[in-house]
Motif scaffolding. Sequence first.
Motif, PDB file in Angstrom:
ATOM      1  N   LEU A 161      33.782  35.646  41.005  1.00 53.48           N
ATOM      2  CA  LEU A 161      34.979  36.338  40.530  1.00 53.48           C
ATOM      3  C   LEU A 161      36.253  35.595  40.928  1.00 53.48           C
ATOM      4  CD1 LEU A 161      33.873  40.022  41.186  1.00 53.48           C
ATOM      5  CD2 LEU A 161      34.266  38.928  38.970  1.00 53.48           C
ATOM      6  N   ASP A 164      36.614  32.797  38.576  1.00 50.92           N
ATOM      7  CA  ASP A 164      37.093  33.295  37.293  1.00 50.92           C
ATOM      8  C   ASP A 164      38.605  33.496  37.319  1.00 50.92           C
ATOM      9  OD1 ASP A 164      34.521  33.314  36.301  1.00 50.92           O
ATOM     10  OD2 ASP A 164      34.145  35.382  36.914  1.00 50.92           O
ATOM     11  N   THR A 165      39.073  34.062  38.414  1.00 49.75           N
ATOM     12  CA  THR A 165      40.512  34.306  38.530  1.00 49.75           C
ATOM     13  C   THR A 165      41.290  33.003  38.519  1.00 49.75           C
ATOM     14  OG1 THR A 165      40.022  36.249  39.896  1.00 49.75           O
ATOM     15  CG2 THR A 165      42.300  35.452  39.879  1.00 49.75           C
ATOM     16  N   PHE A 191      46.511  37.572  45.963  1.00 48.46           N
ATOM     17  CA  PHE A 191      45.591  38.355  45.132  1.00 48.46           C
ATOM     18  C   PHE A 191      44.156  38.155  45.588  1.00 48.46           C
ATOM     19  CE2 PHE A 191      43.008  39.068  41.339  1.00 48.46           C
ATOM     20  CZ  PHE A 191      43.597  40.177  40.757  1.00 48.46           C
ATOM     21  N   HIS A 194      43.425  39.580  49.172  1.00 48.83           N
ATOM     22  CA  HIS A 194      43.226  41.026  49.168  1.00 48.83           C
ATOM     23  C   HIS A 194      41.891  41.397  48.541  1.00 48.83           C
ATOM     24  CE1 HIS A 194      47.581  41.197  49.938  1.00 48.83           C
ATOM     25  NE2 HIS A 194      47.296  42.367  50.472  1.00 48.83           N
ATOM     26  N   ALA A 195      41.563  40.702  47.473  1.00 49.31           N
ATOM     27  CA  ALA A 195      40.324  41.036  46.760  1.00 49.31           C
ATOM     28  C   ALA A 195      39.112  40.871  47.658  1.00 49.31           C
ATOM     29  CB  ALA A 195      40.188  40.156  45.525  1.00 49.31           C
TER      30      ALA A 195
ATOM     31  N   VAL B 162      44.978  40.009  36.989  1.00 46.45           N
ATOM     32  CA  VAL B 162      43.843  40.883  36.694  1.00 46.45           C
ATOM     33  C   VAL B 162      43.237  40.510  35.340  1.00 46.45           C
ATOM     34  CG1 VAL B 162      43.126  43.243  36.188  1.00 46.45           C
ATOM     35  CG2 VAL B 162      44.683  42.794  38.086  1.00 46.45           C
ATOM     36  N   THR B 165      41.185  37.440  35.647  1.00 47.81           N
ATOM     37  CA  THR B 165      39.884  37.712  36.269  1.00 47.81           C
ATOM     38  C   THR B 165      38.909  38.320  35.262  1.00 47.81           C
ATOM     39  OG1 THR B 165      41.025  38.164  38.362  1.00 47.81           O
ATOM     40  CG2 THR B 165      38.715  38.853  38.189  1.00 47.81           C
ATOM     41  N   GLY B 168      38.062  35.702  32.495  1.00 44.89           N
ATOM     42  CA  GLY B 168      37.224  34.628  33.016  1.00 44.89           C
ATOM     43  C   GLY B 168      35.788  35.085  33.213  1.00 44.89           C
ATOM     44  N   PHE B 169      35.651  36.247  33.815  1.00 48.20           N
ATOM     45  CA  PHE B 169      34.314  36.784  34.060  1.00 48.20           C
ATOM     46  C   PHE B 169      33.622  37.118  32.741  1.00 48.20           C
ATOM     47  CE2 PHE B 169      31.738  40.577  35.703  1.00 48.20           C
ATOM     48  CZ  PHE B 169      30.649  39.769  36.001  1.00 48.20           C
ATOM     49  N   ARG B 172      32.405  34.084  30.972  1.00 49.04           N
ATOM     50  CA  ARG B 172      31.202  33.563  31.627  1.00 49.04           C
ATOM     51  C   ARG B 172      29.981  34.367  31.194  1.00 49.04           C
ATOM     52  NH1 ARG B 172      29.657  34.325  37.200  1.00 49.04           N
ATOM     53  NH2 ARG B 172      31.671  35.281  37.645  1.00 49.04           N
ATOM     54  N   ARG B 181      24.411  40.665  36.192  1.00 50.10           N
ATOM     55  CA  ARG B 181      23.453  41.204  37.156  1.00 50.10           C
ATOM     56  C   ARG B 181      23.844  42.630  37.524  1.00 50.10           C
ATOM     57  NH1 ARG B 181      24.338  36.478  41.333  1.00 50.10           N
ATOM     58  NH2 ARG B 181      23.529  38.012  42.809  1.00 50.10           N
ATOM     59  N   GLU B 184      27.163  43.896  39.132  1.00 58.23           N
ATOM     60  CA  GLU B 184      28.182  42.854  39.018  1.00 58.23           C
ATOM     61  C   GLU B 184      29.457  43.395  38.367  1.00 58.23           C
ATOM     62  OE1 GLU B 184      27.452  38.050  38.635  1.00 58.23           O
ATOM     63  OE2 GLU B 184      26.583  39.394  37.168  1.00 58.23           O
ATOM     64  N   ALA B 187      31.196  45.222  40.931  1.00 58.98           N
ATOM     65  CA  ALA B 187      31.849  44.261  41.819  1.00 58.98           C
ATOM     66  C   ALA B 187      33.196  43.831  41.249  1.00 58.98           C
ATOM     67  CB  ALA B 187      30.947  43.040  42.030  1.00 58.98           C
ATOM     68  N   LEU B 188      33.239  43.663  39.938  1.00 56.47           N
ATOM     69  CA  LEU B 188      34.500  43.297  39.291  1.00 56.47           C
ATOM     70  C   LEU B 188      35.562  44.364  39.532  1.00 56.47           C
ATOM     71  CD1 LEU B 188      36.348  41.767  37.265  1.00 56.47           C
ATOM     72  CD2 LEU B 188      35.220  43.057  35.443  1.00 56.47           C
ATOM     73  N   SER B 190      35.642  46.696  41.869  1.00 56.59           N
ATOM     74  CA  SER B 190      35.972  46.727  43.293  1.00 56.59           C
ATOM     75  C   SER B 190      36.902  45.568  43.642  1.00 56.59           C
ATOM     76  CB  SER B 190      34.684  46.656  44.114  1.00 56.59           C
ATOM     77  OG  SER B 190      34.977  46.392  45.462  1.00 56.59           O
ATOM     78  N   PHE B 191      36.599  44.418  43.086  1.00 60.64           N
ATOM     79  CA  PHE B 191      37.393  43.205  43.316  1.00 60.64           C
ATOM     80  C   PHE B 191      38.851  43.439  42.911  1.00 60.64           C
ATOM     81  CE2 PHE B 191      39.004  39.030  42.120  1.00 60.64           C
ATOM     82  CZ  PHE B 191      38.513  38.182  43.098  1.00 60.64           C
ATOM     83  N   HIS B 194      40.685  46.082  45.135  1.00 62.79           N
ATOM     84  CA  HIS B 194      41.132  45.533  46.407  1.00 62.79           C
ATOM     85  C   HIS B 194      42.310  44.588  46.224  1.00 62.79           C
ATOM     86  CE1 HIS B 194      37.221  46.959  47.913  1.00 62.79           C
ATOM     87  NE2 HIS B 194      37.827  46.978  49.075  1.00 62.79           N
ATOM     88  N   ALA B 195      42.226  43.792  45.196  1.00 70.25           N
ATOM     89  CA  ALA B 195      43.286  42.806  44.977  1.00 70.25           C
ATOM     90  C   ALA B 195      44.644  43.478  44.792  1.00 70.25           C
ATOM     91  CB  ALA B 195      42.957  41.958  43.753  1.00 70.25           C
TER      92      ALA B 195
END
Lengths: 201, 201
Positions: A161, A164-165, A191, A194-195, B162, B165, B168-169, B172, B181, B184, B187-188, B190-191, B194-195
Motif C-alpha cells: 500500500l 501504491d501511494t 501520510f 501515520h498510515a 488517498v 493510494t 495505485g492499489f 495493481r 487477498r 487486503e 487493510a486499505l 485501515s491504512f 490511520h493516514a
Amino acid sequence: MEDDRPERTNRVETTRARRALLVETAITCFVDQGIARTGMRDIAKKAGVSVGNLYNHFPGRDDLIAEIAKIDAAGLSEVVAQIAECTDPQEAIDRFVKTYFAYCADPVSAVLTVEITSEALRNPAIEDLFSGNRAMLVETLAAAIAAQGQTKTPADVSAGLVLDTIEGFALRVGLTGKKPRKGETEALMSFVRHALTAEED
Amino acid sequence: MEDDRPERTNRVETTRARRALLVETAITCFVDQGIARTGMRDIAKKAGVSVGNLYNHFPGRDDLIAEIAKIDAAGLSEVVAQIAECTDPQEAIDRFVKTYFAYCADPVSAVLTVEITSEALRNPAIEDLFSGNRAMLVETLAAAIAAQGQTKTPADVSAGLVLDTIEGFALRVGLTGKKPRKGETEALMSFVRHALTAEED
DNA sequence: ATCGATTCGATGAACGTTCGTTCACTTAAT
DNA sequence: ATTAAGTGAACGAACGTTCATCGAATCGAT
C-alpha cells in the motif's frame, strides 16, 4: 612513435557508443511520442543513422523496446539496492519514501512507466522484468515495517500500500510535469508515517 | 389491427443499437489488444460489420477513441455523484474508499485506465475529460476529510494522497486480474483511516 | 393501402501512406 | 583480404480512409 596509435577510431568503442546513442534516442522518442507512435525510421532519423544500421544493432523493434525496459528496470534495481542499507527502521522507511518517490516522479521515468506498463500487458517478458523489482521493493520495505512492528496488518500488505501511494503520487507529479506544491512531499511522508501507526482500540 | 405496426425494424432504434454494439466491441478490442494494436478492421470484423459502415457511425479512429474515453469518464462521474451523498464524515470517507476502489479495480476499467492515460499524454482533449473528474473526486473527498478535521496538512493534499493510494492499489489488483487477498481491502481502509489521523507530538 | 422517389445504413474493393524488415552494396577498420 | 559497420532503395503487409454501389426503410402523393 610507439604512442602514435592509429588515429582511426577504435571499432568496438564506436559501436558501443553508437548503440548507446540509439538507445538514448529511442527513449527520447518513446517519451515524446509514445512507444506506439514511434517508428524505426523516427529513431534512425533522429539519431542521424540509416534504418539498416539500426537493424545492425537491434534484431527488431520489440528487442529495442525490451532493451529499454531492461534499462529502466536496472535503474530501478539500483535504487532498491541503494535504499536497502539502513539500520534504523523509521529512518529506513523515511529514506525509502523520499528516494523512491524522487525516482518515480522524474518525468521521463513517469512517462516511460505508463508506456511500458501498457506494453507489459501484452508482453510477459517485459512484465517479468518488473515483477521481480516489485517483489524486491516490497521485501525491502516490509522488513523495515516489520522491524518497526506497530500495525496488525501483515507487513508486506502494508508495504504494498505504501508503494501504491508513492507510485500513484509520483505518477501524478511526473506526468503533469509541474513540481509538487511546497510541503506536498512532506505531506506524503507524514501520510505514510501515520498510515503505518497502530491504532489503540 | 391498429397494433400491427410495421414488422420492419425501426431505423433510428437499430442504428442506435448498432452504434452501441460498435462502441462495446471497440472497448473489448482495446482491452484485449491495446488501443495502439487495434485497427479499424479488427473492430469491424469482431462486430460483424463492414469497415465502411464503421465509418458511417464514427468520423474516424480518434473520434471512436474519444467516445470511449468519454464513456469511461461518464462512468466515473456517476460514481462520484453517488458517493457524494453522505453526512457522517468518517462513514463518508469509508464509503468513498470502498466504492472508488471497487470501481477502479475492475479489470476492464484498470486496463482502459492505462491505455487511455497513455493516449491522454498526447491528446489534450482526452486529458480534459478526466482532469475534471479528478478535481471533483478531490473536492468530494477533501470535504469529508475537512469535516473530520484531524490533520494539519491541507485537506485537498490529503485527499490527493488517498486517491493515489486507492488508484495505485486498484490498478495493481485490476491489471494482474487476481482478486485481492482476504483482508487486503480492509487493510486499505485501515491504512487510509490511520493516514488521516492526527499525530500527538 | 399502394407506389415511385428519396434517404441512409451497409458493403467491400480500392487508394495512398506508413510500417517493420530485408538486401545488395559501399566504406572503413582489422 | 577479411570482417563488420553503414547506407538507402525496395518489399510486402497493414494501416486509416474513401468510394461507387446496393438494399431496405421512410415519405409524399395518390
